[in-house]
Design an enzyme around this catalytic site. Structure first.
Site, PDB file in Angstrom:
ATOM      1  N   ASN A  24       0.874  -1.382  -0.092  1.00  0.00           N
ATOM      2  CA  ASN A  24       0.110  -0.188  -0.115  1.00  0.00           C
ATOM      3  C   ASN A  24       0.871   1.330  -0.139  1.00  0.00           C
ATOM      4  OD1 ASN A  24      -2.114  -1.390  -0.317  1.00  0.00           O
ATOM      5  ND2 ASN A  24      -2.819  -1.429   1.874  1.00  0.00           N
ATOM      6  N   ARG A 123     -17.041   2.042  -2.050  1.00  0.00           N
ATOM      7  CA  ARG A 123     -15.820   2.688  -1.656  1.00  0.00           C
ATOM      8  C   ARG A 123     -15.936   4.031  -2.405  1.00  0.00           C
ATOM      9  NH1 ARG A 123     -10.987  -1.515  -2.306  1.00  0.00           N
ATOM     10  NH2 ARG A 123      -9.930   0.116  -0.907  1.00  0.00           N
ATOM     11  N   ARG A 398      -2.235  -9.849  -6.257  1.00  0.00           N
ATOM     12  CA  ARG A 398      -2.291  -8.602  -6.448  1.00  0.00           C
ATOM     13  C   ARG A 398      -1.494  -7.955  -5.376  1.00  0.00           C
ATOM     14  NH1 ARG A 398      -7.081  -5.847  -5.472  1.00  0.00           N
ATOM     15  NH2 ARG A 398      -5.824  -4.367  -5.289  1.00  0.00           N
TER      16      ARG A 398
HETATM   17  N1  EPU Z   1     -14.139   6.949   2.307  1.00  0.00           N
HETATM   18  C1  EPU Z   1     -15.168   7.757   2.018  1.00  0.00           C
HETATM   19  N2  EPU Z   1     -14.845   8.660   0.867  1.00  0.00           N
HETATM   20  C2  EPU Z   1     -13.755   8.715   0.528  1.00  0.00           C
HETATM   21  C3  EPU Z   1     -12.776   7.856   0.713  1.00  0.00           C
HETATM   22  C4  EPU Z   1     -12.969   6.968   1.690  1.00  0.00           C
HETATM   23  O1  EPU Z   1     -16.234   7.506   2.602  1.00  0.00           O
HETATM   24  O2  EPU Z   1     -13.379   9.626  -0.498  1.00  0.00           O
HETATM   25  C5  EPU Z   1     -14.205   6.001   3.582  1.00  0.00           C
HETATM   26  C6  EPU Z   1     -14.153   4.375   3.064  1.00  0.00           C
HETATM   27  O3  EPU Z   1     -15.327   4.073   2.438  1.00  0.00           O
HETATM   28  C7  EPU Z   1     -13.670   3.926   4.170  1.00  0.00           C
HETATM   29  C8  EPU Z   1     -12.923   5.032   4.895  1.00  0.00           C
HETATM   30  O4  EPU Z   1     -13.252   6.022   4.305  1.00  0.00           O
HETATM   31  O5  EPU Z   1     -14.999   3.373   4.882  1.00  0.00           O
HETATM   32  C9  EPU Z   1     -11.263   4.537   5.031  1.00  0.00           C
HETATM   33  O6  EPU Z   1     -11.209   4.597   3.622  1.00  0.00           O
HETATM   34  P1  EPU Z   1      -9.574   4.736   2.868  1.00  0.00           P
HETATM   35  O7  EPU Z   1      -9.828   5.906   2.081  1.00  0.00           O
HETATM   36  O8  EPU Z   1      -8.755   5.074   4.238  1.00  0.00           O
HETATM   37  O9  EPU Z   1      -9.254   3.578   2.302  1.00  0.00           O
HETATM   38  P2  EPU Z   1      -8.598   3.369   0.933  1.00  0.00           P
HETATM   39  O10 EPU Z   1      -7.402   4.461   0.883  1.00  0.00           O
HETATM   40  O11 EPU Z   1      -9.371   3.209  -0.132  1.00  0.00           O
HETATM   41  C10 EPU Z   1      -6.522   1.971   2.121  1.00  0.00           C
HETATM   42  C11 EPU Z   1      -5.904   0.610   1.690  1.00  0.00           C
HETATM   43  C12 EPU Z   1      -6.999  -0.521   1.951  1.00  0.00           C
HETATM   44  C13 EPU Z   1      -7.107  -0.378   3.325  1.00  0.00           C
HETATM   45  C14 EPU Z   1      -7.752   1.178   3.610  1.00  0.00           C
HETATM   46  C15 EPU Z   1      -8.196   1.069   5.202  1.00  0.00           C
HETATM   47  C16 EPU Z   1      -4.511   1.266  -0.145  1.00  0.00           C
HETATM   48  C17 EPU Z   1      -4.408   1.018  -1.769  1.00  0.00           C
HETATM   49  N3  EPU Z   1      -5.709   0.633   0.021  1.00  0.00           N
HETATM   50  O12 EPU Z   1      -7.769   2.133   1.281  1.00  0.00           O
HETATM   51  O13 EPU Z   1      -6.242  -1.817   1.697  1.00  0.00           O
HETATM   52  O14 EPU Z   1      -8.241  -1.379   3.804  1.00  0.00           O
HETATM   53  O15 EPU Z   1      -6.716   2.118   3.335  1.00  0.00           O
HETATM   54  O16 EPU Z   1      -6.813   0.943   5.978  1.00  0.00           O
HETATM   55  O17 EPU Z   1      -3.850   1.690   0.218  1.00  0.00           O
HETATM   56  C18 EPU Z   1      -5.822  -3.966   1.073  1.00  0.00           C
HETATM   57  O18 EPU Z   1      -4.709  -3.733   1.360  1.00  0.00           O
HETATM   58  O19 EPU Z   1      -6.226  -5.203   1.011  1.00  0.00           O
HETATM   59  C19 EPU Z   1      -6.659  -2.915   1.057  1.00  0.00           C
HETATM   60  C20 EPU Z   1      -7.941  -2.685   0.829  1.00  0.00           C
END
Ligand code: EPU
Length: 420
Positions: A24, A123, A398
């Protein structure tokens, strides 16, 4: 032809495993390189399918990617062209959205397809887009493509309603060239964010506070190339800690930053797992009796949502009733259905699961419905009696580098077969 992973369960594992660099972090660092006006060398690049997809996107943009060795990339964006990103590579992973912030930052415009990635329930990316708008960009959405453009990006004060990892990194990248100061409040604090800020600062950016909930970015005129080594993968490390606790006589998990795993190691200790935590490694020894525990997923430094899935499998082996409460992705329970088919006693409600143990698991056909469900299935397959056949293994590929070989080296009986 699609592949399945087959595991003959019930073998005791023993030995050492060296953890790869953080997926990540990598998936954000690679897009971040397009902000540089010179070659960026990244060392420790994990061999995962997400890196291949991001490399393909770089090539489409005219960025030169030289593979010095299997884990050593030199990315040269000198001749980059800001073309519209509508290729299928964009939809193969979620992190392709980091090209939004990076290209917007560099060119003041980006046009790209909706990103893909694991389905964990809805998401949204509204916080990313609101952040870009706060910096002065206009966002339009047409035919599944986002166009984000700005005449000039100007620093702003941005409060994130949710401490989102993706939004924090994307806004940071868009803001490095913005005029003046950007402040991100309620920023996410994950170690991967610090790693991206470190790369950007080495390139010449002026970012302070990464790793706290207030990040300040003072815009600069030009970023140059640099050298960067990626931090270890705390989720892969956590997965191996769970595997060790489940079925190892003794396992040494090397190349880790133990503080990144505090939330998991304290839960494992509560469950009775015998471990020694050293500066850059953790040793786990076999425990006769695991006891139930409860976890609630939270943003870092809380318990990582990505680790609740493999931990659920371990909970099926613990005496008593364990509970998982998921606050980040309330639908992230597909692994529970697969574990039930292997003999686990799990009840899933909205946003939580109760696991009664211990249960004997037996091998059957299961599906890696997403990346960390795949991790949960690997742990289950190693524990189960008979042969477990895991489908949709592209999810596992992945994010887990050389997983078959790492497990084989520890004594697991694991192989792949192609299917029609
Ligand atoms: N959220 C919103 N709006 C946004 C962005 C996020 O409502 O614009 C919500 C999401 O729906 C969720 C929460 O905020 O409920 C947190 O989401 P976050 O944006 O932190 O997640 P992400 O950046 O999409 C990364 C990791 C995920 C990991 C999450 C939480 C990467 C590429 N992905 O996702 O990793 O689960 O943070 O820690 O960095 C994995 O590695 O399997 C994976 C899914």
């Amino acid at each position: 032809m699609p592949e399945v992973i087959k595991i003959e369960g019930g073998h005791t594992l023993e030995g050492e495993v060296t953890i790869s660099s953080a997926k990540n972090a990598t998936v954000a660092l690679i897009p971040a390189t397009v902000l540089a006006h010179g070659p960026v060398t990244i060392v420790g690049v994990p061999q995962i399918a997400d890196v291949e997809s991001l490399t393909k996107i770089l090539n489409l943009l005219g960025v030169q990617v030289e593979e010095r060795s299997s884990d050593h990339l030199i990315i040269d964006p000198t001749n980059i062209q800001n073309i519209d990103l509508v290729d299928d590579a964009v939809t193969k992973l979620r992190a392709s959205y980091y090209f939004m912030g990076a290209l917007l930052g560099r060119f003041g415009r980006v046009c790209m397809k909706m990103p893909g990635g694991c389905y964990l329930g809805p998401r949204p990316i509204d916080l990313h887009l609101k952040g870009f708008e706060a910096l002065g960009a206009k966002v339009t959405y047409d035919k599944a493509c986002y166009t984000i453009e700005a005449k000039e990006l100007k620093g702003a004060k941005i409060f994130l309603d949710i401490a989102s990892v993706g939004a924090t990194i994307n806004i940071m990248m868009a803001a490095v060239y913005a005029k003046g100061r950007t402040t991100i409040e309620n920023a996410a604090k994950e170690p991967e964010i610090i790693d991206v800020a470190t790369l950007l600062n080495k390139m010449g950016a002026h970012i302070r506070g990464a790793g706290t909930n207030v990040i300040t970015i003072d815009g600069v005129d030009k970023l140059m190339g640099c050298f960067h080594e990626i931090i270890p993968d705390r989720i892969e490390a956590g997965t191996f800690l769970v595997i060790a606790a489940a079925c190892a006589k003794k396992m040494v998990i090397k190349n880790i930053i133990p503080q990144h795993l505090d939330a998991l190691t304290s839960k494992l200790q509560e469950m009775g797992v015998d471990m020694d935590i050293d500066v850059d490694r953790i040793t786990i020894r076999h425990t006769d009796k695991l006891v139930a525990t409860d976890v609630t997923t939270r943003p870092y430094p809380g318990f990582a949502t990505d680790l609740q899935q493999p931990l659920t499998t371990l909970m099926t082996q613990a005496y008593g009733e364990s509970k998982v409460v998921e606050t980040i992705y309330i639908e992230r329970f597909k692994h529970c259905g697969e574990l039930q088919r292997m003999g686990a006693n799990i009840e899933v409600s909205t946003g939580s699961a109760s696991i009664k143990g211990p249960s004997s698991l037996f091998g059957t056909k299961v599906v890696a419905t997403d990346l960390r469900c795949g991790a949960a299935m690997l742990v289950a397959g190693l524990l189960a009696e008979g042969i477990t056949e895991i489908h949709d293994v592209y999810h596992i590929d992945r994010g887990y580098a050389e997983i078959d070989q790492k497990l084989k080296n520890l004594g697991a009986v694991i192989w792949r077969e192609t299917i029609e």
